[in-house]
Design an enzyme around this catalytic site. Structure first.
Site: not given
Ligand code: SAH
Length: 285
Positions: A40, A62, A185
């Site tokens: 991803d 995506k 998000m």
């Molecule tokens: N499964 C992921 C989340 C997926 S949704 C998790 O557990 O973190 C995608 C969102 O996750 C992004 O829009 C952002 O809000 C957040 N995100 C993912 N990685 C991030 C990071 N390193 N720092 C800050 N926000 C993050």
């Protein structure tokens, strides 16, 4: 059903928030055994150094709003590879089960008899707490954490599931109950979240934070108030991926100087914290 079909398997693995060391030992082992790895876009590619030579790596990113790999294609690709007897590793950012549409993938695969195994990852909210150097459940301020999507009504492109029924979330009620809100998000919709909360009566001085690329080498942390969120995003050009956090724990830490300089043995007495014999060569379960 052939033997090959029986031995193929899909591993949905949380690759963590970005720091390639925030990966479980189990994930490392499975990545090293994989025949094909689907990556991803929020996954740090440095993790792929654990893969064996000759592994096939496919990018299936995506991102919201951008051209993306359709979910149906990803589902079919995983099932196809597993049906050939391959070990398929599906790497997702953070934890695979947090806002990752994992259930759609699990349901699709299981309906076709494909074995699925889940491997936990560190979700980005945990990394954001670390970036803030605060526990998101600090008992003085918060009795819980809520993971929210900033897009409650969004129906992702290609999704077959119905749009979320959560139409009007009462964020203010959650804040008033002492919960820490973490919006995934939520960056693009942060002006709307801000105005909703203000309209629902939350003080503009209420503490907020934005953490961009938590745990990555280019991590950025912004502490602000509810009233300053939009201005902060604009002024500092905060970019995705970022988390928006609302809660008293997001405020500046009230550093309490340590006045108790008693020795450990005075505090603990003879028995607390006693050392136990430990032999690193002795193996246990
Ligand atoms: N499964 C992921 C989340 C997926 S949704 C998790 O557990 O973190 C995608 C969102 O996750 C992004 O829009 C952002 O809000 C957040 N995100 C993912 N990685 C991030 C990071 N390193 N720092 C800050 N926000 C993050």
């Amino acid at each position: 059903m052939t033997q090959a079909r029986l031995s193929g398997k899909v591993f949905l693995i949380g690759a963590g928030p970005g720091d390639p060391e925030l990966l479980t030992l189990k994930a490392v082992r499975l990545i090293a055994q994989a025949d094909v790895i689907l990556v991803d876009d929020l996954v740090n590619r440095a993790i792929l150094r654990h893969a064996r030579a000759g592994v096939r790596v496919r990018y299936v990113g995506k991102r919201g709003g951008c051209r993306s790999t359709p979910q149906s294609f990803i589902n079919r690709l995983m099932a196809h590879e597993a049906s050939k007897g391959h070990q398929v590793v599906r790497l997702k950012g953070g934890d695979a089960l947090i806002f990752g549409r994992a259930n759609e993938e699990i349901d699709f695969l299981q309906a076709r008899g494909v074995m699925v195994e889940l491997v936990a990852g560190i979700t980005s909210a945990q990394a954001a707490g670390m970036a803030l150097m605060r526990s998101l459940t600090d008992r003085a301020h918060s009795h819980g954490v809520v993971f929210l999507t900033g897009h409650p009504r969004a129906k992702e492109h290609g999704s077959t599931s119905p749009a979320s029924p959560i139409q009007t979330t009462n964020y203010a009620a959650m804040i008033e109950q002492g919960l820490t809100l973490v919006f995934y998000m939520g960056l693009a919709r942060s002006p709307q979240i801000q105005s909703d909360l203000l309209a629902q009566g939350i003080s503009p001085d209420f503490p907020a934070a934005l953490v961009q690329r938590a745990s990555c080498t280019d991590e950025r942390v912004f502490r602000m108030t509810l009233g300053q969120i939009s201005a902060c995003v604009l002024e500092h050009d905060v970019q995705s991926p970022a988390l928006l956090i609302l809660g008293r724990v997001a405020g500046h830490s009230a550093f309490r100087s340590e006045t108790d300089f008693a020795t450990l043995s005075e505090i603990a007495g003879q028995h607390l914290g006693a050392e136990i014999p430990f032999d690193p060569r002795a193996r246990s379960g």
